[in-house]
Design a protein around this motif. Structure first.
Motif, PDB file in Angstrom:
ATOM      1  N   VAL A 550       0.832  -1.199   0.000  1.00 13.51           N
ATOM      2  CA  VAL A 550       0.000   0.000   0.000  1.00 13.51           C
ATOM      3  C   VAL A 550       0.870   1.253   0.000  1.00 13.51           C
ATOM      4  CG1 VAL A 550      -1.741   1.296   1.277  1.00 13.51           C
ATOM      5  CG2 VAL A 550      -1.887  -1.198   1.171  1.00 13.51           C
ATOM      6  N   ARG A 551       1.930   1.248   0.788  1.00 14.82           N
ATOM      7  CA  ARG A 551       2.793   2.421   0.936  1.00 14.82           C
ATOM      8  C   ARG A 551       3.430   2.824  -0.397  1.00 14.82           C
ATOM      9  NH1 ARG A 551       6.262   0.356   4.254  1.00 14.82           N
ATOM     10  NH2 ARG A 551       4.996   0.770   6.077  1.00 14.82           N
ATOM     11  N   VAL A 552       3.884   1.840  -1.154  1.00 12.11           N
ATOM     12  CA  VAL A 552       4.545   2.129  -2.419  1.00 12.11           C
ATOM     13  C   VAL A 552       3.582   1.991  -3.597  1.00 12.11           C
ATOM     14  CG1 VAL A 552       6.419   1.423  -3.973  1.00 12.11           C
ATOM     15  CG2 VAL A 552       6.770   1.399  -1.498  1.00 12.11           C
ATOM     16  N   GLY A 553       2.693   1.017  -3.527  1.00 13.94           N
ATOM     17  CA  GLY A 553       1.812   0.720  -4.649  1.00 13.94           C
ATOM     18  C   GLY A 553       0.712   1.742  -4.877  1.00 13.94           C
ATOM     19  N   LEU A 554       0.200   2.349  -3.806  1.00 14.30           N
ATOM     20  CA  LEU A 554      -0.894   3.309  -3.965  1.00 14.30           C
ATOM     21  C   LEU A 554      -0.461   4.550  -4.757  1.00 14.30           C
ATOM     22  CD1 LEU A 554      -3.812   4.047  -3.421  1.00 14.30           C
ATOM     23  CD2 LEU A 554      -3.117   4.969  -1.184  1.00 14.30           C
ATOM     24  N   PRO A 555       0.665   5.204  -4.394  1.00 11.29           N
ATOM     25  CA  PRO A 555       1.099   6.341  -5.226  1.00 11.29           C
ATOM     26  C   PRO A 555       1.387   5.935  -6.673  1.00 11.29           C
ATOM     27  CG  PRO A 555       2.286   6.316  -3.138  1.00 11.29           C
ATOM     28  CD  PRO A 555       1.542   5.021  -3.225  1.00 11.29           C
ATOM     29  N   LEU A 556       1.967   4.744  -6.854  1.00  2.00           N
ATOM     30  CA  LEU A 556       2.260   4.274  -8.212  1.00  2.00           C
ATOM     31  C   LEU A 556       0.969   4.025  -8.990  1.00  2.00           C
ATOM     32  CD1 LEU A 556       4.392   3.417 -10.269  1.00  2.00           C
ATOM     33  CD2 LEU A 556       4.318   1.113  -9.285  1.00  2.00           C
ATOM     34  N   SER A 557      -0.029   3.463  -8.324  1.00  2.00           N
ATOM     35  CA  SER A 557      -1.319   3.195  -8.973  1.00  2.00           C
ATOM     36  C   SER A 557      -1.999   4.494  -9.389  1.00  2.00           C
ATOM     37  CB  SER A 557      -2.223   2.404  -8.028  1.00  2.00           C
ATOM     38  OG  SER A 557      -3.438   2.050  -8.653  1.00  2.00           O
ATOM     39  N   ILE A 558      -1.906   5.517  -8.545  1.00  2.00           N
ATOM     40  CA  ILE A 558      -2.516   6.815  -8.870  1.00  2.00           C
ATOM     41  C   ILE A 558      -1.817   7.440 -10.078  1.00  2.00           C
ATOM     42  CG2 ILE A 558      -2.855   9.177  -8.034  1.00  2.00           C
ATOM     43  CD1 ILE A 558      -3.199   7.956  -5.208  1.00  2.00           C
ATOM     44  N   LEU A 559      -0.477   7.412 -10.097  1.00  2.00           N
ATOM     45  CA  LEU A 559       0.274   7.954 -11.227  1.00  2.00           C
ATOM     46  C   LEU A 559      -0.049   7.194 -12.508  1.00  2.00           C
ATOM     47  CD1 LEU A 559       2.574   9.778 -12.367  1.00  2.00           C
ATOM     48  CD2 LEU A 559       4.165   7.936 -11.736  1.00  2.00           C
ATOM     49  N   TYR A 560      -0.018   5.879 -12.430  1.00  2.00           N
ATOM     50  CA  TYR A 560      -0.304   5.005 -13.574  1.00  2.00           C
ATOM     51  C   TYR A 560      -1.698   5.290 -14.130  1.00  2.00           C
ATOM     52  CZ  TYR A 560      -1.006   0.395 -15.891  1.00  2.00           C
ATOM     53  OH  TYR A 560      -1.271  -0.625 -16.777  1.00  2.00           O
ATOM     54  N   SER A 561      -2.680   5.353 -13.240  1.00  2.78           N
ATOM     55  CA  SER A 561      -4.058   5.577 -13.672  1.00  2.78           C
ATOM     56  C   SER A 561      -4.233   6.949 -14.309  1.00  2.78           C
ATOM     57  CB  SER A 561      -5.005   5.436 -12.472  1.00  2.78           C
ATOM     58  OG  SER A 561      -4.931   4.138 -11.917  1.00  2.78           O
ATOM     59  N   GLY A 562      -3.578   7.957 -13.739  1.00  2.86           N
ATOM     60  CA  GLY A 562      -3.667   9.298 -14.308  1.00  2.86           C
ATOM     61  C   GLY A 562      -3.145   9.346 -15.739  1.00  2.86           C
ATOM     62  N   ILE A 563      -2.018   8.659 -15.979  1.00  2.00           N
ATOM     63  CA  ILE A 563      -1.449   8.619 -17.330  1.00  2.00           C
ATOM     64  C   ILE A 563      -2.399   7.919 -18.300  1.00  2.00           C
ATOM     65  CG2 ILE A 563       0.436   7.664 -18.730  1.00  2.00           C
ATOM     66  CD1 ILE A 563       2.251   8.042 -16.260  1.00  2.00           C
ATOM     67  N   VAL A 564      -2.979   6.804 -17.864  1.00  3.48           N
ATOM     68  CA  VAL A 564      -3.871   6.025 -18.733  1.00  3.48           C
ATOM     69  C   VAL A 564      -5.113   6.822 -19.115  1.00  3.48           C
ATOM     70  CG1 VAL A 564      -5.380   3.999 -18.852  1.00  3.48           C
ATOM     71  CG2 VAL A 564      -3.064   3.784 -17.921  1.00  3.48           C
ATOM     72  N   VAL A 565      -5.800   7.410 -18.120  1.00  2.80           N
ATOM     73  CA  VAL A 565      -7.073   8.082 -18.413  1.00  2.80           C
ATOM     74  C   VAL A 565      -6.871   9.384 -19.188  1.00  2.80           C
ATOM     75  CG1 VAL A 565      -8.201   7.044 -16.416  1.00  2.80           C
ATOM     76  CG2 VAL A 565      -7.119   9.285 -16.184  1.00  2.80           C
ATOM     77  N   LEU A 566      -5.647   9.916 -19.188  1.00  2.00           N
ATOM     78  CA  LEU A 566      -5.370  11.123 -19.975  1.00  2.00           C
ATOM     79  C   LEU A 566      -4.855  10.796 -21.375  1.00  2.00           C
ATOM     80  CD1 LEU A 566      -3.682  13.435 -17.303  1.00  2.00           C
ATOM     81  CD2 LEU A 566      -5.963  13.686 -18.289  1.00  2.00           C
TER      82      LEU A 566
END
Length: 574
Positions: A550-566
């Motif tokens: 959660v500590r490392v994966g959550l920020p990475l998931s948010i960044l990843y998702s932002g790139i995909v949806v844009l």
């Protein structure tokens, strides 16, 4: 209408079964597929046809060719990445190397091969690197069509729906941004991971291994310490023999010469370390052809007891070369070939073709166990394996030869040249993946044909309050991401595709952005160790807690998702 309700019950039961872990995903998908046949929702011909899908066949062939690729020097040389650099530099080099490898080979195999490399490094705690290693492999899988099994599975759904198949580099632009931004973030976040090495004790399994410095070796002229031969993890240089004189302990500043014999003490997985040193001819190397290693325990009545390995001409007698010897917890000394064997000694062997059929084997060895570890291919075979794979991919990209045909020819050549055996291919055949994909294709087709996918799509539309096609696209992506974290990536893709396809048809827009939402969503497993196989592999190897993901994966998931949806809607308009 009855079929919709029955299929809904089957799908919901499947999802809950996957979440609860009541059985393996393959078992649950197979039960669901059988249920649809028994309830007359699908004919036996249609059910079996799903298991011969072209993309599924390609996926199987890629996984089988990986069995040979794992034995080449390519993955082993990545150990040089884990050097004395700072943690950020090491993380960046490891991350980009892993991502590139994962874009063309099976990312599970890449992570499996590099776990031991990371755990053996002397500079950084393995727990600082193993989780980023898994994430980098996942990110790399988004670069190409063959980067992960999920991409090929979605492509099989695309072909089944009569749509244009996905291109090899169709979504590489998005993947490149994801890889660069994701690894940059991991370089920063790696410091947040715990050091779980404190208080752990290495297993003390002191195999005696022996190697000679060849006259052409690059090790000559440098000291033992400079060549990084001291204090290797689970492998210890205990003795050096030069001109018949044994030196023990070995001074760290001693300059190596051609013909020096080095003797190490270490665990079974330490054998892999010897492959990374150029010009180090380890005992038994001549017999090594990429086969899996074998542990053989000398029986009390063994005719070998009381004799040395050289004295009994072990290689000629058993068609196997002794790589190492272990005698309980005792640290053996002296030349490997001169050790007088005793009952209970464990020999680490590279077996030849005739080893398994020898009559003396059962009398002389109390137990013979195959290991997951294998030795590297020799240089000619290693070069052919790498060249053949690159040439096959290139021929496919240039449209000279279909990828499936190329992989069939490549696999035949691997077997013919001894890079991989039929027994290895039989052992590596991904039967569980075949069951999941074949069954999922049936379920996806039924969800579309019965209208169940339309009903779920309408539910998503109601949830997003008619906010338009872009909101629906985000909804499909988030649904796939949620399913990936709760179950598995392949299962998530199988369940999300028919919903995404129905959603695109509902709006009357291009299906591509919605298909890519499923592809990227199914690879977005960063928060849970259970959604992706590589996460599960490093979860135990790095002794992590769920909170570390959660500590490392959550920020990475948010960044990843932002790139995909844009980026996806920008490059693939609705």
């Amino acid at each position: 209408m009855a079929d919709i309700w029955l299929l809904a019950v089957i799908v919901v039961s499947l999802v809950f079964g996957l979440m609860a872990g009541v059985a393996s995903p393959a078992t649950l998908f197979l039960i669901a597929a059988i249920a649809t046949y028994l309830l007359d929702m699908v004919t036996i011909e249609a059910a079996l046809a799903s298991f011969t899908n072209a993309s599924l066949v390609t996926l199987i062939l890629l996984i089988l060719t990986t069995a040979a690729l794992e034995k080449t020097s390519l993955l082993g040389r990545l150990s040089q990445v884990i050097g004395s650099d700072s943690l950020p530099v090491t993380m960046a080099k490891l991350g980009f190397s892993t991502a590139i490898l994962s874009s063309f080979t099976n990312n599970t195999a890449v992570v499996g091969s590099l776990i031991s490399v990371v755990r053996r490094n002397q500079t950084h705690a393995p727990s600082k690197l193993l989780l980023p290693l898994s994430y980098a492999a996942i990110l790399g899988g988004t670069l190409t069509l063959i980067g992960t099994s999920t991409n090929l599975i979605v492509n099989s759904f695309v072909e089944n729906a009569g749509l244009t198949p996905l291109g090899f580099f169709e979504f590489t632009q998005v993947g490149l941004v994801i890889v660069v931004a994701g690894i940059a973030l991991l370089v920063v976040l790696a410091r947040l991971l715990p050091d779980t090495t404190e208080g752990q004790q290495d297993e003390n399994l002191p195999y005696l291994l022996e190697a000679k410095v060849a006259n052409h070796s690059s090790l000559i002229g440098s000291s033992v310490q400079t060549n990084k031969l001291r204090a290797l993890k689970k492998l210890y240089l205990v003795e050096l023999e030069r001109s018949g004189i044994r030196i023990c302990p070995v001074p760290p500043q001693m300059i190596l010469q051609g013909g020096d014999t080095l003797r190490f003490s270490g665990a079974v997985e330490s054998v892999e370390l010897l492959h990374q040193f150029n010009g180090l001819e380890w005992f038994g190397k001549q017999q090594a052809k990429g086969q899996n290693l074998v542990e053989a325990v000398l029986a009390p009545s063994s005719s070998l007891a009381g004799s040395s390995i050289k004295g009994v001409r072990f290689r000629e007698r058993y068609d196997a070369a002794v790589m190492a010897v272990r005698r309980g917890q005792l640290q053996l000394k002296g030349g490997l070939g001169d050790i007088v064997l005793q009952a209970g000694d464990v020999l680490l062997l590279t077996p030849g073709d005739g080893f398994s059929g020898l009559q003396d084997r059962n009398r002389d060895f109390a137990a013979v166990n195959g290991l997951e570890h294998n030795v590297r291919l020799d240089e000619p075979r290693s070069h052919w394996v790498l060249f053949g794979f690159v040439a096959t991919i290139a021929a496919s990209l240039m449209q000279w030869l279909p990828l499936t045909k190329g992989l069939v020819l490549l696999l035949i050549s691997y077997v013919a040249f001894g890079a991989v055996s039929i027994n290895e291919l039989r052992r590596r055949f991904p039967i569980e993946l075949v069951i999941i994909v074949g069954s999922a294709l049936n379920l996806a087709a039924l969800m579309l044909n019965t209208g169940l996918a339309d009903n779920v799509a309408n539910g998503l539309l109601d949830l997003f309050g008619g906010m338009g096609v872009y909101a629906a696209f985000i909804g499909v992506y988030l649904l796939t991401l949620l399913l990936t974290e709760m179950i598995t990536n392949n299962a998530a893709a199988a369940l999300a595709f028919p919903i995404a396809y129905a959603m695109a048809l509902h709006f009357g827009v291009d299906t591509r952005p919605f298909i890519l939402a499923v592809i990227f969503g199914a690879s977005a497993s960063f928060i849970s160790p259970y959604g992706y196989q590589t996460n599960l592999m490093v979860f135990n190897a790095g002794h992590y807690q769920f909170s570390d993901f959660v500590r490392v994966g959550l920020p990475l998931s948010i960044l990843y998702s932002g790139i995909v949806v844009l980026m996806v809607p920008a490059l693939f308009p609705f």
